[in-house]
Design an enzyme around this catalytic site. Structure first.
Site, PDB file in Angstrom:
ATOM      1  CE1 TYR A 154      -2.480   3.093   2.361  1.00 57.74           C
ATOM      2  CE2 TYR A 154      -3.745   2.503   0.592  1.00 57.74           C
ATOM      3  CZ  TYR A 154      -3.619   3.091   1.192  1.00 57.74           C
ATOM      4  OH  TYR A 154      -4.306   4.215   1.733  1.00 57.74           O
ATOM      5  CG  ASP A 249       5.421   3.407   1.393  1.00 54.23           C
ATOM      6  OD1 ASP A 249       4.591   3.494   0.545  1.00 54.23           O
ATOM      7  OD2 ASP A 249       6.039   4.003   1.812  1.00 54.23           O
ATOM      8  CE  LYS A 277       1.406   4.720   8.390  1.00 58.63           C
ATOM      9  NZ  LYS A 277       0.658   4.365   8.894  1.00 58.63           N
TER      10      LYS A 277
HETATM   11  P1  KE4 Z   1      -0.997   8.391   4.550  1.00 50.19           P
HETATM   12  O1  KE4 Z   1      -1.961   8.648   3.133  1.00 50.19           O
HETATM   13  O2  KE4 Z   1      -2.043   7.361   5.481  1.00 50.19           O
HETATM   14  O3  KE4 Z   1      -0.294   8.900   5.583  1.00 50.19           O
HETATM   15  O4  KE4 Z   1       0.096   7.079   4.167  1.00 50.19           O
HETATM   16  C1  KE4 Z   1      -0.322   5.982   3.872  1.00 50.19           C
HETATM   17  C2  KE4 Z   1       0.370   5.069   2.929  1.00 50.19           C
HETATM   18  C3  KE4 Z   1       2.312   4.958   2.706  1.00 50.19           C
HETATM   19  N1  KE4 Z   1       3.203   4.204   2.507  1.00 50.19           N
HETATM   20  C4  KE4 Z   1       3.124   3.144   3.133  1.00 50.19           C
HETATM   21  C5  KE4 Z   1       3.453   1.634   3.736  1.00 50.19           C
HETATM   22  C6  KE4 Z   1       1.535   3.505   4.427  1.00 50.19           C
HETATM   23  O5  KE4 Z   1       1.877   2.016   5.379  1.00 50.19           O
HETATM   24  C7  KE4 Z   1       0.382   4.109   4.242  1.00 50.19           C
HETATM   25  C8  KE4 Z   1      -0.313   4.191   5.332  1.00 50.19           C
HETATM   26  N2  KE4 Z   1      -0.474   3.152   5.893  1.00 50.19           N
HETATM   27  C9  KE4 Z   1      -2.285   2.880   6.910  1.00 50.19           C
HETATM   28  C10 KE4 Z   1      -1.449   1.339   7.864  1.00 50.19           C
HETATM   29  N3  KE4 Z   1      -1.860   0.532   7.190  1.00 50.19           N
HETATM   30  C11 KE4 Z   1      -2.801   4.328   7.635  1.00 50.19           C
HETATM   31  C12 KE4 Z   1      -3.911   3.725   8.039  1.00 50.19           C
HETATM   32  C13 KE4 Z   1      -4.996   4.368   7.652  1.00 50.19           C
HETATM   33  O6  KE4 Z   1      -5.312   4.725   6.102  1.00 50.19           O
HETATM   34  O7  KE4 Z   1      -5.751   4.539   8.278  1.00 50.19           O
END
Ligand code: KE4
Length: 445
Positions: A154, A249, A277
């Protein structure tokens, strides 16, 4: 009049249920990120009032040992004193200017000093924005249009990456979301995670057309799936052979598994890195960075455009600086502590699952951990197909019992748990005691 004592478990969550009912009338699913709606665990979400250390409290007054940690940022725990002090102090001088501040320069210096492959960095506001920008840069720098991504990884919800995406997209059954035009995703090539042969075949079949290989160096969005031995090194070799940029990533793994990120832990250097994060300490902050010759193509140094009103926001910079400073203190003592406490949790969970007779394949990299409720004993989980074959019904039963026992987990099998420096032995041992009950319930499903 004294507060009526809850007569049933549902009473225990009465205010959360009521709050969620109202939220649903105003926001999709009553949440601002789908996974929070608890759709995979068969119950209403709790509504949080506050957090301190490794504990969060809901609006009904129930306390929980927390392994969500805001899905990764809260490595120091909730309301960590240095972060609160830094943000509070910074806020008294203003919250955003649309003009440069020295806080951005300071955090940039810390990030570049910490992350071995990063020579130049740009701050943005979310991991999605970091991945979207890094992908655009890879395409701009190579003049190529295609990108390889792993099924189940993701990289945020940017259109080009919302294809066979993990995390909430898989949890909600929309790994490839409607609304993303076919024309946009035809350039996104999919391979299984941990499968070098598939990457090599894809590169050979698309010679000269692939801008980058995007990968989570530790897959944290289909549960926690570590790279198989040699996988990351193999990606680096294949990218070099085919003139493809390697994009790590590290939004989740960055500063989580090592102060130098996963790239330091595995000693594999990408060309571009996304961070998020932890780097923002719980405030909206992410970043992308990498080789200077690539990053200098980003506006205004170069033609690749990317911008953001709140990018490098002073409050987020202050929170990030305080967080990274705490992680670096005493010769990175936090990481030794996290390894010890996470190992204690891992051993306790394995023992509890074994005692309950529930087939569980537990993975851990540093303070990222995930018990997979595999459908058959001794089944390993190395990719998306393995993860999605797990007994998500058993996970849901396990989750609900853990919640009732005062432990809150990420509400899906396809998420990683996060241990923070505030999780002491008492909290870990309470967690494994709760897990003994929860695994016994899951065993009956
Ligand atoms: P954000 O746009 O949510 O800040 O980050 C996206 C993202 C990008 N790359 C990786 C490896 C990530 O884990 C994430 C976001 N992680 C999820 C948790 N699995 C965010 C939680 C959510 O979607 O509410």
């Amino acid at each position: 009049m004294s507060q009526p004592q809850p007569s049933t478990v549902t009473d225990r969550y009465a205010k959360s249920t009521q709050a969620h009912a109202k939220a649903k009338t105003l926001m999709p699913g009553g949440v601002n990120s789908p996974v929070r709606a608890y759709s995979a665990v068969g119950r209403e979400p709790i509504t949080i009032a506050r957090g301190k250390g490794c504990v969060v409290s809901d609006i009904d007054g129930n306390d929980y040992i927390d392994y969500v940690g805001s899905f990764g940022p809260l490595i120091l725990g909730h309301a960590a004193e240095p972060v609160v002090a830094a943000v509070t102090k910074t806020a008294t001088h203003g919250t955003s200017f649309g003009m440069p501040t020295e806080l951005e320069t300071k955090l940039a210096e810390v990030v570049i000093d910490a992350v071995p492959s990063v020579e130049v960095v740009r701050f943005v506001n979310s991991g999605t924005e970091a991945a979207m920008s890094a992908l655009r840069l890879a395409r701009a720098a190579t003049g190529r249009g295609k990108v390889i991504k792993c099924v189940g990884c993701y990289h945020g919800h940017t259109d080009a990456m919302l294809v066979s995406a993990g995390s909430g997209a898989t949890t909600l059954g929309t790994p490839s979301s409607p609304g993303v035009p076919e024309g946009l995703v035809k350039n996104t090539l999919l391979v299984p995670y941990n499968d070098l042969a598939a990457v090599e075949a894809t590169m050979k079949a698309n010679k000269g057309e692939i801008a980058c290989m995007a990968v989570e160096p530790i897959a944290g969005n289909m549960g926690c799936i570590p790279p198989e031995a040699g996988y990351l090194q193999g990606l680096r070799r294949l990218c070099d052979e085919h003139g493809v940029l390697l994009l790590f990533d590290e939004v989740m793994t960055g500063f989580r598994v090592d102060y130098g990120c996963a790239q330091k832990l595995y000693n594999v250097m990408p060309d571009l890195t996304c961070m998020g994060k932890v780097v923002g300490g719980g405030l909206p902050c992410a970043a992308y960075g990498g080789r200077g010759d690539l990053m200098r193509q980003v506006a205004p140094d170069g033609p690749m455009y990317q911008a953001g009103t709140l990018s490098g926001n002073p409050l987020a910079m202050a929170a990030g600086l305080a967080t990274l400073e705490a992680l670096k203190a005493d010769d990175f003592a936090a990481y030794a502590q996290l390894e010890e406490s996470s190992r204690r949790l891992e051993m306790g969970l394995v023992e509890a699952a074994t005692s309950a007779g529930v087939p569980v394949y537990l993975t851990r990299v540093g303070s990222m951990i995930c018990p997979f409720f595999v459908s058959v004993p001794d089944k390993r989980v190395v990719n998306y197909d393995d993860a999605t074959a797990c007994r998500t019904d058993r996970f849901a039963a396990f989750f609900r019992t853990m919640l009732d026992e005062g432990v809150v987990l990420p509400p899906a099998q396809f998420e990683a748990w996060f241990v923070g420096t505030a999780h002491d032995d008492e909290a870990i041992d309470k967690t494994t005691a709760a897990a003994a009950k929860a695994f016994a319930v899951a065993a009956e499903v």
